[in-house]
Design a protein around this motif. Structure first.
Motif, short mmCIF file in Angstrom:
data_model
loop_
_atom_site.label_atom_id
_atom_site.label_comp_id
_atom_site.label_asym_id
_atom_site.label_seq_id
_atom_site.Cartn_x
_atom_site.Cartn_y
_atom_site.Cartn_z
N LEU A 142 -12.91 -6.41 18.26
CA LEU A 142 -14.22 -6.74 18.81
C LEU A 142 -14.81 -7.93 18.06
CD1 LEU A 142 -16.75 -5.99 20.58
CD2 LEU A 142 -17.44 -4.52 18.66
N SER A 143 -15.44 -8.84 18.82
CA SER A 143 -16.19 -9.94 18.22
C SER A 143 -17.67 -9.69 18.45
CB SER A 143 -15.79 -11.28 18.85
OG SER A 143 -16.62 -12.32 18.38
N ARG A 144 -18.42 -9.69 17.36
CA ARG A 144 -19.86 -9.48 17.47
C ARG A 144 -20.56 -10.22 16.34
NH1 ARG A 144 -19.91 -3.01 16.12
NH2 ARG A 144 -18.87 -3.10 14.08
N GLY A 145 -21.86 -10.43 16.53
CA GLY A 145 -22.66 -11.08 15.49
C GLY A 145 -22.25 -12.50 15.21
N GLY A 146 -21.89 -13.26 16.24
CA GLY A 146 -21.55 -14.66 16.03
C GLY A 146 -20.12 -14.90 15.60
N GLY A 147 -19.18 -14.07 16.08
CA GLY A 147 -17.76 -14.32 15.81
C GLY A 147 -17.18 -13.56 14.65
N VAL A 148 -17.75 -12.42 14.31
CA VAL A 148 -17.21 -11.58 13.24
C VAL A 148 -16.25 -10.57 13.86
CG1 VAL A 148 -17.75 -9.94 11.40
CG2 VAL A 148 -19.29 -11.87 11.87
N ALA A 149 -15.01 -10.53 13.36
CA ALA A 149 -13.99 -9.65 13.92
C ALA A 149 -14.12 -8.24 13.36
CB ALA A 149 -12.61 -10.20 13.60
N ALA A 150 -14.00 -7.25 14.25
CA ALA A 150 -14.04 -5.84 13.86
C ALA A 150 -12.93 -5.11 14.60
CB ALA A 150 -15.40 -5.22 14.16
N ALA A 151 -11.94 -4.59 13.86
CA ALA A 151 -10.84 -3.87 14.49
C ALA A 151 -11.32 -2.51 14.98
CB ALA A 151 -9.69 -3.71 13.50
N LEU A 152 -11.04 -2.19 16.22
CA LEU A 152 -11.42 -0.91 16.80
C LEU A 152 -10.24 0.06 16.85
CD1 LEU A 152 -13.73 -2.04 19.74
CD2 LEU A 152 -14.33 -1.52 17.35
N THR A 153 -9.07 -0.37 16.42
CA THR A 153 -7.88 0.47 16.42
C THR A 153 -7.18 0.37 15.07
OG1 THR A 153 -6.50 -1.32 17.31
CG2 THR A 153 -7.52 0.16 18.91
N ALA A 154 -6.38 1.38 14.75
CA ALA A 154 -5.53 1.39 13.56
C ALA A 154 -4.11 1.70 14.02
CB ALA A 154 -6.01 2.43 12.54
N ASP A 155 -3.18 0.83 13.72
CA ASP A 155 -1.81 0.94 14.24
C ASP A 155 -1.19 2.29 13.92
OD1 ASP A 155 -2.23 -1.65 14.99
OD2 ASP A 155 -0.87 -2.54 13.51
N HIS A 156 -0.57 2.89 14.94
CA HIS A 156 0.18 4.13 14.75
C HIS A 156 1.62 3.78 14.37
CE1 HIS A 156 -2.88 6.10 17.66
NE2 HIS A 156 -3.21 6.39 16.41
N THR A 157 1.85 3.59 13.09
CA THR A 157 3.20 3.28 12.60
C THR A 157 3.57 4.30 11.53
OG1 THR A 157 2.42 1.81 10.84
CG2 THR A 157 2.82 0.83 13.02
N CYS A 158 4.86 4.32 11.22
CA CYS A 158 5.35 5.27 10.21
C CYS A 158 4.93 4.88 8.80
CB CYS A 158 6.87 5.37 10.29
SG CYS A 158 7.46 5.88 11.91
N ALA A 159 4.42 3.67 8.63
CA ALA A 159 3.94 3.25 7.33
C ALA A 159 2.61 3.92 6.98
CB ALA A 159 3.79 1.73 7.27
N ALA A 160 1.88 4.41 7.98
CA ALA A 160 0.61 5.10 7.74
C ALA A 160 0.89 6.47 7.12
CB ALA A 160 -0.17 5.25 9.04
N GLU A 161 0.22 6.75 6.01
CA GLU A 161 0.50 7.98 5.27
C GLU A 161 0.24 9.22 6.12
OE1 GLU A 161 1.97 10.19 2.29
OE2 GLU A 161 1.91 7.98 2.36
N GLY A 162 -0.86 9.22 6.89
CA GLY A 162 -1.16 10.37 7.71
C GLY A 162 -0.11 10.64 8.78
N GLU A 163 0.38 9.57 9.42
CA GLU A 163 1.40 9.74 10.45
C GLU A 163 2.72 10.21 9.85
OE1 GLU A 163 0.90 8.89 14.20
OE2 GLU A 163 -0.75 9.77 13.08
#
Length: 428
Positions: free
Chosen positions: A285-306
């Motif tokens: 998402l871009s908001r506040g004059g071009g500031v990037a905000a990720a709305l997702t977190a990749d579902h990969t095996c590198a993620a400790e929870g996954e």
């Protein structure tokens, strides 16, 4: 009676002629003995088969003293010509054709012996590294897709490794009389096009139907309830994802081609944005004059929870030689549609985020991992922001193409699909 002087003159002439004949015979014998074993003289009975001018040339060559010759390295084409056994009687008529044929063969041999020319693309942007994948040459054969829709723009390009396995889906018409209900999705398939084609056709319809069936109570929820992750709309989206996965698995059981697909989708309902995803497709998402905000977190095996979830379910995660963590040593994502052989560990339950659309929400960038592997979230937002400042709708489409080009220049060999969604049109 002839004078004695005349007789003596004729005798000297005969003697000189006899000596000349002997010398000629010696020269012929020496020439024959010095010739190589490969050049064997033809039998005496076949000499007359050669034309007279050719025989004279051979005789003069035999009489001439041997001249030192520079060493000659026979090329493959010349060796083949010598082994062909051309008839002597046709030498005179075929000499021009043979010369031309030998020239062509020699040229072909030279081309084969020379290494191919290397083409190394050079990055245009400062700080980008030139990748050695010849992406500039591949662009001529790729089918680029550029779409300008109502409030959205898409650019897509197939990677050089295989056929195109990305897809996108948009549902923006009025749904049940609700003009503020719109669905957008980007999908990344693996293991063939079967899964990604199915999901791109069915998921949007399933999500819209499930959200409309959830009723109107979600529209007027209290602010405290609206902040909960498990609200009615989020639950409807999760149910639509799981239903789509069940439909795909049923097709696999009927003999349809297996495979899977990742997804990142955005649903606008009223004044809220719902972003859901499986795998490594991403929404920023871009908001506040071009500031990037990720709305997702990749579902990969590198993620400790996954990784922990997979191991609790009896599976394992291993690291490949390229450094990528994979489920059962096979799949790099831990959540996806399909993948029936790994369904015990590779779930189709999405993560859903709800974002209220307020002033300052500008646009959403949704793309496959072919972009995100080479381009950061903020870089993507910056490229689109520059194009929006140009005050031309077509410039946003060009920004999508620019992002695809940027990923390819930086060495991406994967399919790349980029979608930009204008959110300001939904802000009330």
């Amino acid at each position: 009676m002839m004078p004695y002087s005349t007789v003596r003159f004729f005798c000297s002439v005969v003697a000189a002629f006899a000596r000349l004949v002997r010398e000629l015979r010696k020269a012929v014998a020496m020439a024959a003995s010095s010739s190589s074993a490969a050049a064997v003289s033809p039998p005496v009975g076949l000499i007359a088969a050669a034309p007279l001018p050719l025989r004279r040339k051979k005789l003069l060559a035999a009489l001439a003293p041997p001249q030192p010759q520079p060493p000659v390295v026979a090329r493959p084409a010349e060796v083949c010509d010598a082994a062909a056994g051309v008839s002597v009687a046709g030498v005179v008529d075929q000499q021009p054709q043979q010369a031309e044929s030998k020239r062509k063969k020699t040229s072909a041999w030279s081309a084969r012996g020379r290494p191919s020319r290397l083409v190394i693309p050079v990055a245009d942007d400062a700080g980008e590294l030139a990748a050695g994948w010849g992406a500039a040459a591949a662009a001529a054969t790729e089918a680029d897709v550029v779409v300008e829709g109502e409030g959205f723009w898409v650019a897509s390009r197939a990677g050089p490794r295989h056929s195109m396995e990305d897809a996108y889906s948009v549902v923006t018409h009025k749904n049940g009389g609700d003009s503020q209900l719109a669905f957008y999705g980007v999908f990344d398939g693996h293991g063939g096009r079967g899964a990604v084609d199915f999901v791109s056709q069915r998921l949007g319809e399933n999500v819209v139907s499930a959200v409309l069936a959830a009723g109107s109570e979600a529209r007027d929820e209290a602010p405290s309830a609206a902040e909960e992750d498990d609200d009615a709309v989020s639950a409807a989206i999760r149910a639509a994802y799981l239903a789509t996965d069940s439909e795909l698995l049923a097709q696999h059981q009927q003999g349809a081609s297996a495979g899977g697909a990742c997804a990142a989708t955005a649903l606008v309902r009223g004044s809220d944005l719902y972003v859901a995803h499986l795998g490594d497709c991403r929404a920023v998402l871009s908001r506040g004059g071009g500031v990037a905000a990720a709305l997702t977190a990749d579902h990969t095996c590198a993620a400790e929870g996954e990784r922990a979830r997979i191991e609790r379910g009896g599976g394992f995660v291993s690291r490949s030689g390229s450094g990528v963590w994979r489920v059962q040593g096979s799949l790099a994502v831990s959540r996806a549609f399909g993948d029936s052989g790994l369904k015990r560990w590779v779930l189709a339950e999405p993560a859903v985020a709800r974002v209220p659309l307020r002033a300052g929400c500008e646009f959403l960038v949704v793309a496959s991992d072919g972009l995100w592997d080479k381009v950061s979230n903020q870089e993507a937002v910056d490229v689109v922001s520059r194009s929006r400042n140009a005050a031309a709708t077509s410039s946003v489409a060009r920004s999508c193409v620019e992002l695809v080009d940027m990923a390819r220049r930086r060495g991406s060999r994967d399919d790349v699909t980029v979608m930009v969604i204008d959110l300001e049109r939904f802000v009330r």
